[in-house]
Enzyme design. Structure first.
Site, PDB file in Angstrom:
ATOM      1  N   CYS A 111       0.942  -1.335   0.144  1.00 56.46           N
ATOM      2  CA  CYS A 111      -0.051   0.051   0.053  1.00 56.46           C
ATOM      3  C   CYS A 111       0.794   1.294   0.073  1.00 56.46           C
ATOM      4  O   CYS A 111       0.347   2.300  -0.515  1.00 56.46           O
ATOM      5  CB  CYS A 111      -0.794   0.009   1.317  1.00 56.46           C
ATOM      6  N   HIS A 236      -3.388   7.217   2.575  1.00 51.49           N
ATOM      7  CA  HIS A 236      -3.877   5.880   2.198  1.00 51.49           C
ATOM      8  C   HIS A 236      -5.264   5.486   2.656  1.00 51.49           C
ATOM      9  O   HIS A 236      -5.391   5.625   3.706  1.00 51.49           O
ATOM     10  CB  HIS A 236      -3.007   4.738   2.510  1.00 51.49           C
ATOM     11  N   ASN A 266     -10.000  -0.196   0.149  1.00 48.18           N
ATOM     12  CA  ASN A 266      -8.725  -0.214   0.212  1.00 48.18           C
ATOM     13  C   ASN A 266      -8.161  -0.723  -1.189  1.00 48.18           C
ATOM     14  O   ASN A 266      -8.293  -1.999  -1.658  1.00 48.18           O
ATOM     15  CB  ASN A 266      -8.476  -1.139   1.306  1.00 48.18           C
TER      16      ASN A 266
HETATM   17  O1  UT7 Z   1      -3.724  -1.145   3.762  1.00 48.58           O
HETATM   18  C1  UT7 Z   1      -2.481  -1.716   4.503  1.00 48.58           C
HETATM   19  C2  UT7 Z   1      -3.127  -1.155   5.894  1.00 48.58           C
HETATM   20  N1  UT7 Z   1      -4.246  -1.651   6.570  1.00 48.58           N
HETATM   21  C3  UT7 Z   1      -4.943  -1.356   7.676  1.00 48.58           C
HETATM   22  O2  UT7 Z   1      -4.012  -0.621   8.164  1.00 48.58           O
HETATM   23  C4  UT7 Z   1      -5.923  -2.144   8.165  1.00 48.58           C
HETATM   24  C5  UT7 Z   1      -5.874  -1.977   9.744  1.00 48.58           C
HETATM   25  N2  UT7 Z   1      -6.882  -2.832  10.423  1.00 48.58           N
HETATM   26  C6  UT7 Z   1      -8.138  -2.620  10.358  1.00 48.58           C
HETATM   27  O3  UT7 Z   1      -8.617  -1.470   9.500  1.00 48.58           O
HETATM   28  C7  UT7 Z   1      -9.249  -3.279  11.194  1.00 48.58           C
HETATM   29  O4  UT7 Z   1      -8.472  -3.911  12.240  1.00 48.58           O
HETATM   30  C8  UT7 Z   1     -10.237  -4.179  10.253  1.00 48.58           C
HETATM   31  C9  UT7 Z   1     -11.310  -3.313   9.652  1.00 48.58           C
HETATM   32  C10 UT7 Z   1      -9.419  -5.134   9.555  1.00 48.58           C
HETATM   33  C11 UT7 Z   1     -10.890  -4.881  11.456  1.00 48.58           C
HETATM   34  O5  UT7 Z   1     -11.626  -4.163  12.329  1.00 48.58           O
HETATM   35  P1  UT7 Z   1     -11.480  -4.363  13.956  1.00 48.58           P
HETATM   36  O6  UT7 Z   1     -12.371  -3.319  14.552  1.00 48.58           O
HETATM   37  O7  UT7 Z   1     -10.053  -4.463  14.319  1.00 48.58           O
HETATM   38  O8  UT7 Z   1     -12.162  -5.775  14.057  1.00 48.58           O
HETATM   39  P2  UT7 Z   1     -11.309  -7.066  14.691  1.00 48.58           P
HETATM   40  O9  UT7 Z   1     -10.582  -7.739  13.734  1.00 48.58           O
HETATM   41  O10 UT7 Z   1     -11.081  -6.969  15.913  1.00 48.58           O
HETATM   42  O11 UT7 Z   1     -12.847  -8.244  14.731  1.00 48.58           O
HETATM   43  C12 UT7 Z   1     -13.738  -7.711  15.633  1.00 48.58           C
HETATM   44  C13 UT7 Z   1     -15.046  -8.717  15.280  1.00 48.58           C
HETATM   45  C14 UT7 Z   1     -14.195 -10.168  15.586  1.00 48.58           C
HETATM   46  O12 UT7 Z   1     -15.334 -10.902  16.165  1.00 48.58           O
HETATM   47  P3  UT7 Z   1     -15.309 -11.314  17.926  1.00 48.58           P
HETATM   48  O13 UT7 Z   1     -13.920 -12.255  17.793  1.00 48.58           O
HETATM   49  O14 UT7 Z   1     -15.123 -10.045  18.563  1.00 48.58           O
HETATM   50  O15 UT7 Z   1     -16.179 -12.216  18.142  1.00 48.58           O
HETATM   51  C15 UT7 Z   1     -14.486 -10.673  14.038  1.00 48.58           C
HETATM   52  O16 UT7 Z   1     -14.550 -12.023  13.957  1.00 48.58           O
HETATM   53  O17 UT7 Z   1     -15.556  -8.636  14.166  1.00 48.58           O
HETATM   54  C16 UT7 Z   1     -15.616  -9.889  13.509  1.00 48.58           C
HETATM   55  N3  UT7 Z   1     -15.467  -9.610  11.993  1.00 48.58           N
HETATM   56  C17 UT7 Z   1     -16.510  -9.488  11.282  1.00 48.58           C
HETATM   57  N4  UT7 Z   1     -17.761  -9.330  11.490  1.00 48.58           N
HETATM   58  C18 UT7 Z   1     -18.736  -8.906  10.502  1.00 48.58           C
HETATM   59  C19 UT7 Z   1     -14.139  -9.642  11.289  1.00 48.58           C
HETATM   60  N5  UT7 Z   1     -14.753  -9.422  10.014  1.00 48.58           N
HETATM   61  C20 UT7 Z   1     -15.958  -9.316   9.950  1.00 48.58           C
HETATM   62  C21 UT7 Z   1     -17.011  -9.089   8.974  1.00 48.58           C
HETATM   63  N6  UT7 Z   1     -18.229  -8.689   9.297  1.00 48.58           N
HETATM   64  N7  UT7 Z   1     -16.582  -8.621   7.596  1.00 48.58           N
END
Ligand code: UT7
Length: 309
Positions: A111, A236, A266
């Site tokens: 990225c 980004h 993204n």
């Molecule tokens: O381009 C390079 C740079 N990229 C980045 O910097 C990305 C950085 N990270 C992020 O943007 C975020 O961490 C994400 C958008 C990827 C994820 O968001 P989050 O708030 O960190 O969620 P998480 O991974 O902690 O997941 C929270 C919950 C989980 O469930 P439990 O364990 O709390 O029960 C996941 O299983 O959300 C669940 N989950 C989803 N639920 C519905 C993960 N993906 C999904 C989904 N729909 N698509």
């Protein structure tokens, strides 16, 4: 004299995939995707190849710059989804574009690829080794995601953005820039053996906010510019919550951050050139403005570039 963006161009695939479409494909919801990321829809290249997207964006950038393809002496494509393992996407683009006098190559910095490519281009222009450079960020991430993995497939989209750079009279210039990588952190964001994106999202989120804040501060201080003096930030587009956190930490008005993640998700190396083009189109970036660009991606790689547009 300084490094000047003569013109920009973009290509976005016709096919739109909304959060509601994704609800029918994996266990997710529009509400989750919108609140966690800010994304509402993304473009998916169904008919378009990576090279075609790069070509369309480049043709528009050339047209807007009043530059012919034969005037380009250096052609750089930033991508993590190259057309083939080799030759480079740059070489395919050179052929389609008729940029017969250019030498072409790709940059792999995920990225951060567009900013890494700008860094190289700026050096070539300032050393006199190049006169007119085409820099493209292009991605077909729809081929790099596992469409059964809800934690990644909702995040990414396809598209391309291009800029023509030249060393010109006037006040336009890249005033300061700094790129970083830390290969020890490669496994936070990488492609697995099937070529699919794997990401430790929560960890990456924290590193992204911290590193982009630090590198933005470093670049502003190198140029002797205070955060308040920045006219526009083109970050980004990975997550709107990362952008909000960055605005707060840098003390730059959130209104000054250009955001189009809701439309495209993204798009990795394509995200900054697409955003830059749209900012110009929407009248949010004018000649003489100070624009701060920053990115974070797999590698890990990150950086910031301060441009007098
Ligand atoms: O381009 C390079 C740079 N990229 C980045 O910097 C990305 C950085 N990270 C992020 O943007 C975020 O961490 C994400 C958008 C990827 C994820 O968001 P989050 O708030 O960190 O969620 P998480 O991974 O902690 O997941 C929270 C919950 C989980 O469930 P439990 O364990 O709390 O029960 C996941 O299983 O959300 C669940 N989950 C989803 N639920 C519905 C993960 N993906 C999904 C989904 N729909 N698509």
């Amino acid at each position: 004299m300084g490094t000047t963006i003569l013109g920009t161009g973009v290509y976005l695939p016709e096919s739109v995939l909304t959060n509601y479409d994704l609800e029918k494909m994996v266990d997710t919801s529009d509400e989750w995707i919108t609140t966690r990321t800010g994304i509402k829809e993304r473009r998916i290249a169904k008919k378009e190849s990576l090279v075609l997207m790069a070509l369309k964006a480049s043709e528009e950038a050339l047209r807007r710059s009043g530059v012919g393809p034969e005037e380009i002496d250096t052609l750089v494509v930033a991508t993590l989804t190259p057309e083939k393992r080799f030759p480079s996407t740059g070489c395919f683009l050179q052929s389609k574009l008729g940029a017969s006098k250019a030498y072409a190559f790709d940059i792999s910095a995920a990225c951060s690829g567009f900013l890494f490519a700008l860094e190289v281009a700026d050096g070539l222009l300032k050393s006199g080794k190049a006169k007119k450079i085409l820099v493209v960020g292009a991605e077909k991430l729809s081929e790099a995601v596992d469409w059964e993995d809800r934690s990644t497939c909702v995040l990414f989209g396809d598209g391309a953005g291009a800029v023509i750079l030249s060393y010109e009279e006037g006040e336009s210039d890249i005033l300061a820039s700094r790129m970083y990588s830390d290969g020890n952190l490669w496994d936070i964001l990488y492609a697995d053996n099937c070529g699919f994106i794997k990401m430790k999202g929560r960890e990456l989120f924290k590193v992204a906010v911290r590193n982009m804040e630090e590198v933005c501060r470093e670049v502003l201080s190198m140029a002797g510019v205070s955060p308040r003096e920045v006219d526009l930030v083109v970050p980004h587009q990975a997550n709107v919550r990362i952008i909000n956190a960055l605005a707060e930490r840098l003390g730059i008005d959130r209104e000054k951050f250009f955001v189009n993640i809701h439309k495209y998700g993204n798009t990795s190396a394509a995200s900054i050139p697409i955003a830059l083009h749209e900012a110009i189109e929407e009248g949010k970036l004018k000649r003489g403005d100070l624009v701060l660009m920053t990115a974070m991606g797999g590698g890990l790689t990150w950086g910031a570039t301060l441009l007098r547009f």
